[in-house]
Scaffold this motif. Sequence first.
Motif, PDB file in Angstrom:
ATOM      1  N   ILE A 186      24.616  -7.975   7.648  1.00 41.89           N
ATOM      2  CA  ILE A 186      24.754  -8.492   6.355  1.00 41.89           C
ATOM      3  C   ILE A 186      23.500  -8.374   5.440  1.00 41.89           C
ATOM      4  N   GLY A 187      23.668  -8.272   4.233  1.00 39.94           N
ATOM      5  CA  GLY A 187      22.614  -8.085   3.379  1.00 39.94           C
ATOM      6  C   GLY A 187      21.282  -8.722   3.622  1.00 39.94           C
ATOM      7  N   ALA A 188      20.026  -8.114   3.357  1.00 44.95           N
ATOM      8  CA  ALA A 188      18.901  -8.822   3.886  1.00 44.95           C
ATOM      9  C   ALA A 188      18.493  -9.928   3.022  1.00 44.95           C
ATOM     10  N   GLY A 189      18.947  -9.762   1.683  1.00 48.15           N
ATOM     11  CA  GLY A 189      18.639 -10.826   0.801  1.00 48.15           C
ATOM     12  C   GLY A 189      19.392 -12.175   0.944  1.00 48.15           C
ATOM     13  N   LEU A 190      20.717 -11.889   1.103  1.00 46.43           N
ATOM     14  CA  LEU A 190      21.429 -13.245   1.446  1.00 46.43           C
ATOM     15  C   LEU A 190      20.969 -13.720   2.815  1.00 46.43           C
ATOM     16  N   VAL A 191      20.840 -13.039   3.889  1.00 46.80           N
ATOM     17  CA  VAL A 191      20.387 -13.495   5.031  1.00 46.80           C
ATOM     18  C   VAL A 191      19.153 -14.112   5.342  1.00 46.80           C
ATOM     19  N   GLY A 192      18.101 -13.733   4.507  1.00 45.77           N
ATOM     20  CA  GLY A 192      16.837 -14.196   4.392  1.00 45.77           C
ATOM     21  C   GLY A 192      17.002 -15.578   3.614  1.00 45.77           C
ATOM     22  N   LEU A 193      17.815 -15.906   2.719  1.00 39.14           N
ATOM     23  CA  LEU A 193      17.980 -16.975   1.905  1.00 39.14           C
ATOM     24  C   LEU A 193      18.704 -17.980   2.609  1.00 39.14           C
ATOM     25  N   VAL A 194      19.780 -17.695   3.712  1.00 32.17           N
ATOM     26  CA  VAL A 194      20.584 -18.529   4.383  1.00 32.17           C
ATOM     27  C   VAL A 194      20.420 -18.709   5.851  1.00 32.17           C
ATOM     28  N   LEU A 195      20.531 -17.822   6.406  1.00 30.86           N
ATOM     29  CA  LEU A 195      20.473 -17.776   8.117  1.00 30.86           C
ATOM     30  C   LEU A 195      19.098 -18.057   8.230  1.00 30.86           C
ATOM     31  N   ILE A 196      18.264 -17.198   8.144  1.00 27.39           N
ATOM     32  CA  ILE A 196      16.611 -17.391   8.265  1.00 27.39           C
ATOM     33  C   ILE A 196      16.161 -18.816   7.697  1.00 27.39           C
ATOM     34  N   GLY A 197      16.534 -18.951   6.788  1.00 19.16           N
ATOM     35  CA  GLY A 197      16.059 -20.030   5.677  1.00 19.16           C
ATOM     36  C   GLY A 197      16.682 -21.326   6.360  1.00 19.16           C
ATOM     37  N   ALA A 205       6.645  -9.415   6.369  1.00 17.50           N
ATOM     38  CA  ALA A 205       5.643  -8.725   5.378  1.00 17.50           C
ATOM     39  C   ALA A 205       4.837  -7.580   5.765  1.00 17.50           C
ATOM     40  N   TYR A 206       4.359  -7.869   7.371  1.00 17.41           N
ATOM     41  CA  TYR A 206       3.654  -6.754   8.070  1.00 17.41           C
ATOM     42  C   TYR A 206       4.634  -5.359   8.146  1.00 17.41           C
ATOM     43  N   THR A 207       5.661  -5.848   8.547  1.00 17.39           N
ATOM     44  CA  THR A 207       6.536  -4.498   8.663  1.00 17.39           C
ATOM     45  C   THR A 207       6.936  -3.963   7.534  1.00 17.39           C
ATOM     46  N   GLY A 208       6.842  -4.417   6.429  1.00 13.67           N
ATOM     47  CA  GLY A 208       7.177  -3.922   5.219  1.00 13.67           C
ATOM     48  C   GLY A 208       8.331  -4.233   4.486  1.00 13.67           C
ATOM     49  N   ASN A 209       8.999  -5.529   5.193  1.00 12.07           N
ATOM     50  CA  ASN A 209      10.149  -5.944   4.706  1.00 12.07           C
ATOM     51  C   ASN A 209       9.632  -7.149   3.677  1.00 12.07           C
ATOM     52  N   ALA A 210       9.582  -7.136   2.179  1.00 14.01           N
ATOM     53  CA  ALA A 210       8.894  -8.049   1.427  1.00 14.01           C
ATOM     54  C   ALA A 210       9.935  -8.938   1.169  1.00 14.01           C
ATOM     55  N   ALA A 211      11.122  -8.278   0.956  1.00 14.31           N
ATOM     56  CA  ALA A 211      12.370  -9.170   0.431  1.00 14.31           C
ATOM     57  C   ALA A 211      12.605 -10.232   1.439  1.00 14.31           C
ATOM     58  N   LEU A 212      12.721  -9.882   2.668  1.00 12.37           N
ATOM     59  CA  LEU A 212      13.163 -10.702   3.804  1.00 12.37           C
ATOM     60  C   LEU A 212      11.916 -11.754   3.669  1.00 12.37           C
ATOM     61  N   ALA A 213      10.730 -11.444   3.458  1.00 15.50           N
ATOM     62  CA  ALA A 213       9.586 -12.411   3.597  1.00 15.50           C
ATOM     63  C   ALA A 213       9.733 -13.476   2.686  1.00 15.50           C
ATOM     64  N   VAL A 214       9.922 -13.031   1.191  1.00 14.45           N
ATOM     65  CA  VAL A 214       9.999 -14.055   0.115  1.00 14.45           C
ATOM     66  C   VAL A 214      11.298 -14.772  -0.124  1.00 14.45           C
ATOM     67  N   ASN A 215      12.307 -14.003   0.529  1.00  9.88           N
ATOM     68  CA  ASN A 215      13.510 -14.770   0.437  1.00  9.88           C
ATOM     69  C   ASN A 215      13.918 -15.877   1.591  1.00  9.88           C
ATOM     70  N   ASN A 216      13.026 -15.652   2.729  1.00 13.84           N
ATOM     71  CA  ASN A 216      12.986 -16.845   3.678  1.00 13.84           C
ATOM     72  C   ASN A 216      12.254 -18.046   3.165  1.00 13.84           C
ATOM     73  N   LEU A 217      11.125 -17.718   2.410  1.00 11.31           N
ATOM     74  CA  LEU A 217      10.473 -18.782   1.689  1.00 11.31           C
ATOM     75  C   LEU A 217      11.378 -19.675   0.657  1.00 11.31           C
TER      76      LEU A 217
END
Length: 348
Positions: A225-236, A69-81
């Motif tokens: 890989i796209g940030a949305g799917l990565v935030g959902l699967v890999l980092i999640g 979130a601090y670096t401006g990647n709101a999608a990755l922050a929300v998708n991780n959660l």
Amino acid sequence: MLAFANWSISVNLLLFAVSAAAVWAAGTRLAGYVDGIAQKTGLGQAFTGMLLLGGITSLAEISTVTTSAYTGNAALAVNNLLGSAAINVLLLAIADAVLGREALTTAVAKPATLLQGVLGIILLAVLSAIIVAGDIGVAHVGLGSCLLLLLCIGSIWLASGYEHRHVWTVVGAEKRERKQDTTDSAKSSSLQQLTVKTAVAAAVIVVAGFFLSQTADALAQKTGIGAGLVGLVLIGFATSLPELSSIVAALRHKRYELAMGDIFGTNLFNIALIFLADVAYTGGPVLREAGPFEAVASLLALVLTGIFILGLLERKNRTILRMGYDSLTAIVVFACGLVALYFLTPNS
């Protein structure tokens, strides 16, 4: 700040593996410590699993959420959660396979666990509604994220005394409780010692969880890989490792409510962390950056939670592939949800 993205894939993979091992070891021991605290304080497995085990294992998400979130990647922050919320519930199916001989939902006999699951469903529904309707910003923080934080606090308050209220009892629950063994941690350690050990395990999860999430993020960038799917699967998945290790350890000690309380509690805390992402993100309400992808991800976690709530209510002890029908259904629904999310991935 360490520039993980500037390091090679092999270095990030090595750090990821070491961090995962540290998180797994800490999470395994953490379950025993929290169980000992539950026994010595009389707080109950379900509530202690939600408050302590769920709260501590959700610490791994904090570094990822704030950094993204601090670096401006709101999608990755929300998708991780949201990814962690869905994957956490999926972990119950994996735990069910570990239990093996009977369905996990027939082993959980406390109404407090049902209450925690229902509260999670309500919060996920509110989250989805805020994403669809759009959040309203006040001093760059969204009213929706503030509402979610208040609802999370209210949920914890509501669940705090529920386990000791005898609203109803499952037939055979007392017999099952007598079969549970006292963990080694509860036998050999005082409450003060258990508290210190819990704090140490939590610190390991925070530090290793930071490296785990950041190396996963770097690997996501390097693989393209796209940030949305990565935030959902890999980092999640990476930030859900503490939950997996702790619930497997809890099941080995036959602490079924502790394991399920861990998952439902973690999801409550993850939703509350959206407020933290909102504070760290300077571009306005973080949920205003969310769209159909995030709404569907939230609904996926909601449906998966509902499947296990149905299993807890139905209590049919039928298994297939070493797991209950509800766990198998959750796996199939999760797989279908990933397919739907793939087609909703931005720029896919």
